[in-house]
Design an enzyme around this catalytic site. Structure first.
Site, PDB file in Angstrom:
ATOM      1  N   HIS A   1       0.854  -1.186   0.000  1.00  0.00           N
ATOM      2  CA  HIS A   1       0.000   0.000   0.000  1.00  0.00           C
ATOM      3  C   HIS A   1       0.887   1.231   0.000  1.00  0.00           C
ATOM      4  CE1 HIS A   1      -3.114   2.845   1.156  1.00  0.00           C
ATOM      5  NE2 HIS A   1      -3.959   1.946   0.678  1.00  0.00           N
TER       6      HIS A   1
ATOM      7  N   ASP B   1      -7.961  -5.552   0.169  1.00  0.00           N
ATOM      8  CA  ASP B   1      -8.448  -6.305  -0.987  1.00  0.00           C
ATOM      9  C   ASP B   1      -8.041  -7.759  -0.969  1.00  0.00           C
ATOM     10  OD1 ASP B   1      -9.845  -4.267  -2.211  1.00  0.00           O
ATOM     11  OD2 ASP B   1      -7.994  -3.392  -2.969  1.00  0.00           O
TER      12      ASP B   1
HETATM   13  N1  CMC Z   1       4.299  -7.454  -5.053  1.00  0.00           N
HETATM   14  C1  CMC Z   1       5.641  -7.420  -5.220  1.00  0.00           C
HETATM   15  N2  CMC Z   1       6.385  -6.316  -5.002  1.00  0.00           N
HETATM   16  C2  CMC Z   1       5.752  -5.212  -4.609  1.00  0.00           C
HETATM   17  C3  CMC Z   1       4.342  -5.149  -4.426  1.00  0.00           C
HETATM   18  C4  CMC Z   1       3.620  -6.332  -4.660  1.00  0.00           C
HETATM   19  N3  CMC Z   1       2.282  -6.346  -4.492  1.00  0.00           N
HETATM   20  N4  CMC Z   1       3.975  -3.920  -4.041  1.00  0.00           N
HETATM   21  C5  CMC Z   1       5.103  -3.201  -3.991  1.00  0.00           C
HETATM   22  N5  CMC Z   1       6.176  -3.974  -4.325  1.00  0.00           N
HETATM   23  C6  CMC Z   1       7.593  -3.567  -4.317  1.00  0.00           C
HETATM   24  C7  CMC Z   1       7.907  -2.685  -5.522  1.00  0.00           C
HETATM   25  O1  CMC Z   1       8.361  -3.446  -6.624  1.00  0.00           O
HETATM   26  C8  CMC Z   1       9.002  -1.809  -4.943  1.00  0.00           C
HETATM   27  O2  CMC Z   1      10.185  -2.564  -4.898  1.00  0.00           O
HETATM   28  P1  CMC Z   1      11.630  -1.841  -5.090  1.00  0.00           P
HETATM   29  O3  CMC Z   1      11.756  -0.874  -3.954  1.00  0.00           O
HETATM   30  O4  CMC Z   1      12.633  -2.955  -5.052  1.00  0.00           O
HETATM   31  O5  CMC Z   1      11.580  -1.161  -6.434  1.00  0.00           O
HETATM   32  C9  CMC Z   1       8.562  -1.588  -3.488  1.00  0.00           C
HETATM   33  O6  CMC Z   1       7.791  -2.746  -3.164  1.00  0.00           O
HETATM   34  C10 CMC Z   1       7.723  -0.325  -3.285  1.00  0.00           C
HETATM   35  O7  CMC Z   1       6.609  -0.398  -4.162  1.00  0.00           O
HETATM   36  P2  CMC Z   1       6.007   0.814  -5.020  1.00  0.00           P
HETATM   37  O8  CMC Z   1       5.462   0.285  -6.296  1.00  0.00           O
HETATM   38  O9  CMC Z   1       7.043   1.897  -5.099  1.00  0.00           O
HETATM   39  O10 CMC Z   1       4.859   1.302  -4.052  1.00  0.00           O
HETATM   40  P3  CMC Z   1       3.650   2.212  -4.447  1.00  0.00           P
HETATM   41  O11 CMC Z   1       3.287   2.968  -3.225  1.00  0.00           O
HETATM   42  O12 CMC Z   1       3.939   3.007  -5.676  1.00  0.00           O
HETATM   43  O13 CMC Z   1       2.501   1.170  -4.846  1.00  0.00           O
HETATM   44  C11 CMC Z   1       0.667  -0.307  -4.659  1.00  0.00           C
HETATM   45  C12 CMC Z   1       1.510   0.772  -3.966  1.00  0.00           C
HETATM   46  C13 CMC Z   1      -0.565  -0.626  -3.814  1.00  0.00           C
HETATM   47  C14 CMC Z   1       0.183   0.215  -6.045  1.00  0.00           C
HETATM   48  C15 CMC Z   1       1.540  -1.581  -4.850  1.00  0.00           C
HETATM   49  O14 CMC Z   1       1.947  -2.071  -3.585  1.00  0.00           O
HETATM   50  C16 CMC Z   1       0.811  -2.681  -5.628  1.00  0.00           C
HETATM   51  O15 CMC Z   1       0.822  -2.654  -6.865  1.00  0.00           O
HETATM   52  N6  CMC Z   1       0.150  -3.645  -4.920  1.00  0.00           N
HETATM   53  C17 CMC Z   1      -0.634  -4.666  -5.582  1.00  0.00           C
HETATM   54  C18 CMC Z   1      -1.994  -4.107  -5.977  1.00  0.00           C
HETATM   55  C19 CMC Z   1      -2.917  -3.928  -4.801  1.00  0.00           C
HETATM   56  O16 CMC Z   1      -3.082  -4.804  -3.968  1.00  0.00           O
HETATM   57  N7  CMC Z   1      -3.583  -2.758  -4.758  1.00  0.00           N
HETATM   58  C20 CMC Z   1      -4.587  -2.473  -3.738  1.00  0.00           C
HETATM   59  C21 CMC Z   1      -4.202  -1.336  -2.863  1.00  0.00           C
HETATM   60  S1  CMC Z   1      -5.269  -1.200  -1.422  1.00  0.00           S
HETATM   61  C22 CMC Z   1      -6.798  -0.766  -2.065  1.00  0.00           C
HETATM   62  C23 CMC Z   1      -6.873   0.655  -2.442  1.00  0.00           C
HETATM   63  O17 CMC Z   1      -6.683   1.522  -1.574  1.00  0.00           O
HETATM   64  O18 CMC Z   1      -7.152   0.923  -3.621  1.00  0.00           O
END
Ligand code: CMC
Length: 431
Positions: A308, A366
């Site tokens: 998240h 989720d």
């Molecule tokens: N699986 C594997 N790696 C992950 C995941 C994941 N689900 N989420 C984040 N990471 C890694 C990402 O690759 C990055 O690694 P590094 O630092 O080595 O590059 C690190 O963790 C930080 O991630 P980020 O992409 O910079 O984080 P963000 O804040 O931009 O993204 C997120 C947040 C929710 C979009 C992401 O965690 C994700 O895509 N999760 C899966 C989709 C999901 O479950 N979404 C629902 C969110 S809760 C409901 C809502 O509020 O809408």
């Protein structure tokens, strides 16, 4: 130098500017950079808005480190235990918990605005039978502005209130009609004797030829999920609603834009994506393979339902929903549902994995909501629609807050232009 200011020095020129700090009641204070471009000649570059507060808000507060979520100051755990969706909706719209009379009146209004105009029926029939219900939602909710001209004067507070009531009341009817269209069954009219969640279940699952009784466990589970999804600060869909609303667009169009933004798998679409992922993993023995894929930066696969932007601790909503998931499966489904077993194993293994520990990637709301929906018989393509029904309360509350904010202006970000500098047109013959 003022105490409540930040001084920024431009090391290229030595020029300094003092920026005022706005105090927050909780969470980080915000430096006011509104004059920065004019005073210093620089924009702020912040893709994904990691450090940008786009507005003042008194609706929802979340502390990602502590795993804390407050609606109007009340902890989500207390609201989940003692309240219900309609009461929390009132709290979000009006700022305080209602008195018994206020709650009765509000509940009556929402109940008695749940029917949709008969002409809207033809909209549903215009969609191909396999249309995704979220596509139908975007279209039909946007079209409401063509039906309710008496509530689209955004300068009129009463118009804003009526539009808010209408959207909260009609969203389950629109959602259920989208579902009925996709399964080829007749639309079911709302029943004023039922609760908000009970009414939705009835409109989705009853058919004219058979008696349907709303299951109290299903009703309670849905009400809880709805409370947990009402609002979540300035997330992508809420920011979309505010941005659309900042141009003066009517509230129905704004909420339709929020539904579109919610659809993506990184946001509200994640609940549907979690089940597809579990389906793809298929067996506990395949978990290591998929964990390795999630960690591989060259692979686009991510563990859906994990991580998240703000929570860097267990998502408090996930904890509440996890308990409810056990309750629902014990009562309604198969507690040994292989998909639930698989989800539990995946969670356990991921939480012990260094990659997930280091990045503070915990299961989010989720991860479990889809499993509950599945036990309730709700198909995967309706999961994000369920999210949209609940989030409508947050969207309209945020939209109303924005419209009455005196600092509100049209949202218009700047950019860091990296395209070609000016060049002359080259005629076709010379290319
Ligand atoms: N699986 C594997 N790696 C992950 C995941 C994941 N689900 N989420 C984040 N990471 C890694 C990402 O690759 C990055 O690694 P590094 O630092 O080595 O590059 C690190 O963790 C930080 O991630 P980020 O992409 O910079 O984080 P963000 O804040 O931009 O993204 C997120 C947040 C929710 C979009 C992401 O965690 C994700 O895509 N999760 C899966 C989709 C999901 O479950 N979404 C629902 C969110 S809760 C409901 C809502 O509020 O809408």
């Amino acid at each position: 130098m003022g105490k409540d200011t930040v001084t920024v020095t431009d090391n290229r020129t030595g020029r300094q500017v003092e920026l005022p700090i706005n105090s927050a009641t909780m969470g980080p204070d915000a430096v006011d950079i509104g004059r920065f471009l004019r005073d210093m000649g620089y924009c702020m570059y912040d893709p994904g808005f990691l450090s940008t507060a786009s507005c003042r808000s008194s609706l929802t507060y979340l502390d990602g480190e502590k795993g804390m979520l407050l609606y109007r100051g009340y902890p989500i755990e207390q609201l989940a235990e003692h309240s219900n969706f309609i009461e929390v909706a009132y709290l979000m719209l009006y700022g305080d918990l209602p008195s018994p009379e206020q709650l009765a009146e509000f509940s009556n209004i929402i109940t008695h605005h749940s029917m949709i105009n008969e002409s809207l029926k033809s909209f549903f029939h215009g969609f191909y039978h396999d249309a995704h219900p979220m596509a139908i939602m975007v279209g039909v909710v946007g079209s409401l502005s063509a039906f309710y001209h008496d509530s689209t004067d955004i300068a009129n507070p009463r118009h804003r209130e009526i539009a808010a009531h209408r959207m909260i009341a009609k969203m389950p009817s629109i959602a259920a009609a989208s579902y009925k269209h996709s399964v080829g069954e007749p639309q079911v009219y709302p029943d004023n004797s039922l609760s908000y969640a009970g009414n939705l279940l009835n409109m989705m699952f009853s058919v004219p030829c058979e008696k349907y009784k709303v299951d109290p466990v299903a009703e309670k589970a849905l009400d809880l999920i709805f409370i947990l999804h009402i609002d979540h600060e300035q997330n992508a869909s809420t920011s979309t609603v505010r941005l659309a609303g900042s141009s003066g667009a009517n509230p129905f169009a704004c909420i339709a834009s929020g539904i579109a933004a919610l659809w993506g798998p990184a946001h509200g679409g994640a609940n549907e994506a979690v089940l597809s992922m579990l389906d793809e993993i298929g067996d506990i023995r395949n978990i290591p393979l998929y964990l390795a894929r999630a960690k591989d930066k060259k692979d686009a696969f991510r563990l859906m339902g994990f991580g998240h932007r703000v929570y860097k601790n267990y998502d408090p909503r996930a904890r509440l929903i996890r308990n409810m998931c056990h309750e629902v499966l014990a009562e309604l489904g198969d507690a040994r549902d292989p998909m639930f077993e698989l989800a539990l194993h995946l969670e356990e293994i991921a939480l012990q994995d260094d990659y997930f520990i280091e990045r503070k990637l915990y299961p989010n709301v989720d991860f479990y909501s889809g499993l509950i929906y599945r036990a309730l018989g709700i198909p995967a393509n309706m999961f994000t629609v369920m999210f949209a029904i609940a989030r409508t309360v947050g969207w309209v509350a945020q939209w109303m807050e924005m419209i009455s904010d005196e600092e509100q202006r049209i949202g218009r970000p700047r950019q860091l232009y990296v395209g070609p500098t000016q060049r002359d047109y080259v005629s076709m013959a010379q290319r």
